[in-house]
Write an enzyme that holds these catalytic residues in place. Structure first.
Site, mmCIF file in Angstrom:
data_model
loop_
_atom_site.group_PDB
_atom_site.id
_atom_site.type_symbol
_atom_site.label_atom_id
_atom_site.label_comp_id
_atom_site.label_asym_id
_atom_site.label_seq_id
_atom_site.Cartn_x
_atom_site.Cartn_y
_atom_site.Cartn_z
ATOM 1 N N ASP A 121 1.045 -54.883 -14.123
ATOM 2 C CA ASP A 121 2.229 -54.761 -13.250
ATOM 3 C C ASP A 121 1.893 -55.183 -11.820
ATOM 4 O O ASP A 121 2.306 -54.547 -10.859
ATOM 5 C CB ASP A 121 2.761 -53.321 -13.269
ATOM 6 C CG ASP A 121 4.196 -53.238 -12.745
ATOM 7 O OD1 ASP A 121 4.913 -54.267 -12.773
ATOM 8 O OD2 ASP A 121 4.609 -52.146 -12.303
ATOM 9 N N ASN B 247 2.827 -53.487 -5.231
ATOM 10 C CA ASN B 247 1.666 -52.725 -5.680
ATOM 11 C C ASN B 247 0.377 -53.160 -4.989
ATOM 12 O O ASN B 247 -0.712 -52.793 -5.413
ATOM 13 C CB ASN B 247 1.519 -52.819 -7.205
ATOM 14 C CG ASN B 247 2.620 -52.041 -7.909
ATOM 15 O OD1 ASN B 247 3.187 -51.123 -7.330
ATOM 16 N ND2 ASN B 247 2.928 -52.407 -9.146
ATOM 17 N N THR C 199 7.093 -56.133 -14.852
ATOM 18 C CA THR C 199 8.314 -56.376 -14.076
ATOM 19 C C THR C 199 8.799 -57.784 -14.410
ATOM 20 O O THR C 199 8.005 -58.733 -14.371
ATOM 21 C CB THR C 199 8.004 -56.225 -12.565
ATOM 22 O OG1 THR C 199 7.509 -54.895 -12.351
ATOM 23 C CG2 THR C 199 9.233 -56.451 -11.714
HETATM 24 N N1 LIG Z 1 -2.160 -43.990 -2.136
HETATM 25 C C1 LIG Z 1 -1.014 -44.275 -1.536
HETATM 26 N N2 LIG Z 1 -0.914 -44.346 -0.208
HETATM 27 C C2 LIG Z 1 0.263 -44.647 0.402
HETATM 28 N N3 LIG Z 1 1.407 -44.890 -0.257
HETATM 29 C C3 LIG Z 1 1.377 -44.833 -1.591
HETATM 30 C C4 LIG Z 1 0.184 -44.535 -2.311
HETATM 31 N N4 LIG Z 1 0.465 -44.551 -3.642
HETATM 32 C C5 LIG Z 1 1.765 -44.850 -3.742
HETATM 33 N N5 LIG Z 1 2.324 -45.028 -2.535
HETATM 34 C C6 LIG Z 1 3.728 -45.350 -2.251
HETATM 35 O O1 LIG Z 1 4.531 -44.320 -2.794
HETATM 36 C C7 LIG Z 1 5.736 -44.852 -3.332
HETATM 37 C C8 LIG Z 1 5.873 -44.387 -4.770
HETATM 38 O O2 LIG Z 1 4.802 -44.953 -5.509
HETATM 39 P P1 LIG Z 1 4.651 -44.774 -7.067
HETATM 40 O O3 LIG Z 1 3.411 -45.491 -7.476
HETATM 41 O O4 LIG Z 1 4.764 -43.347 -7.384
HETATM 42 O O5 LIG Z 1 5.929 -45.406 -7.662
HETATM 43 P P2 LIG Z 1 6.422 -46.907 -7.701
HETATM 44 O O6 LIG Z 1 5.275 -47.767 -8.110
HETATM 45 O O7 LIG Z 1 7.085 -47.252 -6.382
HETATM 46 O O8 LIG Z 1 7.535 -46.819 -8.810
HETATM 47 P P3 LIG Z 1 7.309 -46.850 -10.366
HETATM 48 O O9 LIG Z 1 6.549 -45.643 -10.710
HETATM 49 O O10 LIG Z 1 8.680 -46.848 -10.897
HETATM 50 O O11 LIG Z 1 6.539 -48.106 -10.643
HETATM 51 C C9 LIG Z 1 5.637 -46.365 -3.174
HETATM 52 O O12 LIG Z 1 6.353 -46.740 -2.019
HETATM 53 C C10 LIG Z 1 4.167 -46.625 -2.964
HETATM 54 O O13 LIG Z 1 3.928 -47.767 -2.151
#
Ligand SMILES: Nc1ncnc2c1ncn2[C@@H]1O[C@H](COP(=O)(O)OP(=O)(O)OP(=O)(O)O)[C@@H](O)[C@H]1O
Length: 437
Positions: free
Chosen positions: A211, A216, A271
């Site tokens: 993904d 990401n 995606t």
């Molecule tokens: N370690 C981190 N530090 C800062 N921000 C983070 C971190 N991990 C995730 N995020 C941010 O938190 C938000 C949610 O991330 P998460 O990985 O839970 O879901 P996602 O990838 O946005 O959605 P999905 O789970 O549907 O793929 C995103 O905006 C991501 O950039």
């Protein structure tokens, strides 16, 4: 700044990591009715313990400004109640960063050390949550690389898993491209080299991310010298790397664990805009799918537009299968109602070097066996010469213009007739018959 539709989830009830969290929950219930998190000081022994705080240097508090604190802090107060007290005893919840399909991510501070981290709270019991959580944990517990998000500690309970992660405060890849006043091919290669380092490391460990997209790829801190981190391992899997399996068709309905490039994966997920042709064709595939996605990312970073885009999923997939993209601009952008730049200035491609285009073409090779590996991509002349040279041609204006226009028309995307007429066939044509079935 996001580019792309919502992701295609993991197909349900596949073999492999589904069982990990189930066994974790069973283990937890059988051994500890008090729902106490399992502790362990070492990484890699299994998923059912806290790994203990690791010692990677966190971003300093002066490197935290990207997180928007106001409303997020209010929401954090709300989410505090949802956090297990054993987690909040150790970490002070500061602000909500964002939400995912199965997760909430908050900024926290370690109470004893005052070091900032992110905690990703995952709902294990939500439909599909178990698989995603198990995939993410299985990978995170095995990785340690400067360009891969680092897991510091895990708290696991039957209903929720809390992953304490390195806090990335530098924002997403494309947000940084837009926020800079200047962006050259050299800047693009610097970002891509870091992404390639992280992805190459994963592939060497036998992990396929599945993904990869700009959302990401997060910068560790807002400074110009920040590391870029590969994040979000919810769809990652062990397999697709290592020696090619003798029989490409022996795989069962699930993914297989194996240790280069073995065509051992089958699950359709990712995606849509970033899916490699072999995934769409439902053929066994390999870690080369990540390299395709990096090709899409390279295209976006250099132009602010998508190589493959269509409101219709069927037409989108058909263009991917035909390798139907061009370096002549994005019809969708040309068709917008507020063209604040003349078309010539919205077209970065005439200013982009042929080497860069060659790099993209070699990643967006329809034949996955011909696609560059991470190691080969790192050694591609464009990456090598641009990193060493000083490209001054500023692509920023057209890229950020295109990105902003994409964002603003997310609710009313360009008519499909435009999209289908704007791309010239550039790689292997002739596979379109397979799609849309
Ligand atoms: N370690 C981190 N530090 C800062 N921000 C983070 C971190 N991990 C995730 N995020 C941010 O938190 C938000 C949610 O991330 P998460 O990985 O839970 O879901 P996602 O990838 O946005 O959605 P999905 O789970 O549907 O793929 C995103 O905006 C991501 O950039």
């Amino acid at each position: 700044m996001g580019c792309g539709n919502s992701k295609v989830p993991l197909e349900a009830s596949k073999k492999g990591y589904v069982g990990v969290v189930q066994s974790l929950v069973a283990f937890s219930k059988a051994h500890d009715d008090s729902d106490e998190p399992k502790k362990c000081s070492e990484k890699g022994r299994g998923p059912w313990f806290s790994t203990g705080v690791k010692s990677r240097e966190p971003a300093s508090s002066s490197q935290q400004p990207i997180l928007r604190d106001g409303r997020q802090q209010d929401k954090a107060v709300k989410y505090k109640d949802k956090f297990d007290p054993r987690v909040t005893a150790r970490y002070d919840i500061k602000a909500l960063i964002g939400r995912g399909s199965f997760s909430r991510v908050v900024r926290v501070e370690h109470r004893a050390t005052r070091q900032p981290f992110a905690i990703k709270m995952m709902e294990v019991e939500a439909p599909g949550g178990r698989e995603v959580c198990a995939s993410e944990l299985a990978v995170l517990q095995r990785v340690s690389h400067a360009n891969v998000i680092q897991l510091m500690e895990v708290f696991q309970f039957p209903q929720r898993v809390y992953m304490v992660l390195e806090l990335a405060t530098g924002g997403e890849l494309l947000d940084r491209v837009v926020s800079r006043g200047h962006f050259t091919e050299r800047d693009a290669t610097q970002a891509l080299r870091m992404a390639l380092a992280g992805v190459g490391y994963l592939h060497n460990l036998g992990i396929t991310h599945r993904d990869l997209k700009p959302e990401n790829l997060l910068y560790y801190h807002p400074g110009a010298d920040s590391r870029l981190l590969v994040t979000d391992f919810g769809l990652a899997t062990f397999g697709g790397t290592g020696p090619e399996l003798p029989d490409r068709n022996t795989s069962d309905e699930g993914d297989r664990t194996s240790v280069g490039r073995s065509w051992s994966l089958r699950t359709t997920c990712g995606t849509p805009e970033y899916l490699a042709p072999e995934v769409l064709l439902r053929r066994p595939y390999s870690c080369a799918v990540d390299m395709w996605a990096l090709g899409v990312i390279a295209y976006i970073v250099l132009s602010g537009s998508m190589p493959f885009e269509d409101d219709s999923r069927t037409r989108l997939y058909r263009s991917i299968l035909r390798g139907k993209y061009s370096f002549h601009g994005d019809q969708c952008n040309l068709g917008t109602s507020e063209p604040s730049l003349p078309p010539s200035e919205r077209q970065p491609w005439p200013s982009v070097s042929n080497l860069a285009k060659d790099f993209i073409q070699r990643l967006l090779a329809s034949d996955s066996a011909a696609r560059l590996t991470a190691d080969q991509a790192t050694r591609h002349s464009w990456v090598v010469t641009m990193a060493a040279g000083s490209s001054t041609r500023n692509l920023h204006r057209s890229i950020s213009q295109n990105l902003r226009q994409r964002a603003s028309r997310s609710s009313s995307r360009c008519p499909s007739s435009n999209a289908s007429s704007c791309h010239a066939s550039s790689t292997e044509p002739g596979k379109a018959d397979v799609c849309g079935k």
